[in-house]
Design an enzyme around this catalytic site. Sequence first.
Site, PDB file in Angstrom:
ATOM      1  N   ASP A 251       0.843  -1.194   0.000  1.00 50.80           N
ATOM      2  CA  ASP A 251       0.000   0.000   0.000  1.00 50.80           C
ATOM      3  C   ASP A 251       0.879   1.246   0.000  1.00 50.80           C
ATOM      4  OD1 ASP A 251      -2.987   1.089   0.959  1.00 50.80           O
ATOM      5  OD2 ASP A 251      -1.323   2.281   1.738  1.00 50.80           O
TER       6      ASP A 251
ATOM      7  N   TYR B 158       2.972   9.915  -0.631  1.00 52.87           N
ATOM      8  CA  TYR B 158       4.100   9.350   0.110  1.00 52.87           C
ATOM      9  C   TYR B 158       5.438   9.600  -0.590  1.00 52.87           C
ATOM     10  CZ  TYR B 158       0.465   6.514   2.447  1.00 52.87           C
ATOM     11  OH  TYR B 158      -0.648   6.079   3.125  1.00 52.87           O
TER      12      TYR B 158
ATOM     13  N   HIS C 291      -7.401   9.817  -1.636  1.00 53.56           N
ATOM     14  CA  HIS C 291      -6.704   9.751  -0.353  1.00 53.56           C
ATOM     15  C   HIS C 291      -7.489  10.395   0.784  1.00 53.56           C
ATOM     16  CE1 HIS C 291      -2.324   9.381   1.283  1.00 53.56           C
ATOM     17  NE2 HIS C 291      -3.206   8.994   2.173  1.00 53.56           N
TER      18      HIS C 291
ATOM     19  N   LYS D 238      -2.836   5.885  -4.090  1.00 48.81           N
ATOM     20  CA  LYS D 238      -3.909   6.822  -3.753  1.00 48.81           C
ATOM     21  C   LYS D 238      -3.710   8.140  -4.482  1.00 48.81           C
ATOM     22  CE  LYS D 238      -3.680   4.806   0.855  1.00 48.81           C
ATOM     23  NZ  LYS D 238      -2.256   4.395   0.810  1.00 48.81           N
TER      24      LYS D 238
END
Length: 276
Positions: A53, A58, A113, A83
Amino acid sequence: MTSDELTPDGRARVLADGGALPLLGLGVWQVPDGPECVNAVRWALDAGYRHIDTAQAYGNEASVGKALRDSGIDRGEVFITTKFFPRGNDPVGAMQQSLRRLGVDQVDLYLVHWPQGGPTRAWSGMERAAERGYARSIGVSNFSAAELESVTAVAERIPSVNQVSYSPVDFRQGLLEACRKHGIALEAYSPLGTGRLLRDTTVAEIAAAAGRTPAHVLLRWVVQRGIPAISKSVHRNRIEENLRIFDFTLSDEDMARLDALDRTGHTAEAQERPWW
């Protein structure tokens, strides 16, 4: 939870669109792009994880892709989630960039997200990303029951997943029931309470009696309900250890003791203090 909502091996949740979401995945939130992320993902894949994930926010999708390629595991065996970063306006274009960074032709799950700008703002773009084959399944993250109602009212394709903070202290029963109403799988992030629950007295007592770690108990509390969980670690021994949750069960009494740790009042909200 009914038996037909899990795969025959009991290791994955069957989604409304036919996908199979593994009950335990490795998350890479706050893991820097580069060797630390590559190593964590490789160790997870080597240990037997089959769900990774990540997210555009990120900044480490490239490392996830490198680890997948280096592992030598067939792409079809690994469930990849990313996401959409909702400060942007184009889920399709953002997905194209994610695919380039990941080095794949399709992700298994693409989530909004968080509901910045309103719960429906990005959904038509998410549907277009799925129509173009960029994502097998699409869903949302950090959406409350009311926000799910807004999306499902306008959606041509209902979200498959709602990924939210979910643990014994964040036992969002109202939100879980709202997801079930719409055939949406709730997925848990921060199932260890961002680490603070590892030191909880009740969790420690249950773990000691079972001969397990506190992390085992907390992860088992989630997956025993048939709810997929995302765990996060960059330490090889913990990554491997966290996978050992499918060879024991918690008693009804232990489950009830953990349920009683809830601090949300069984809320239908996804966040008590949204950051967007």
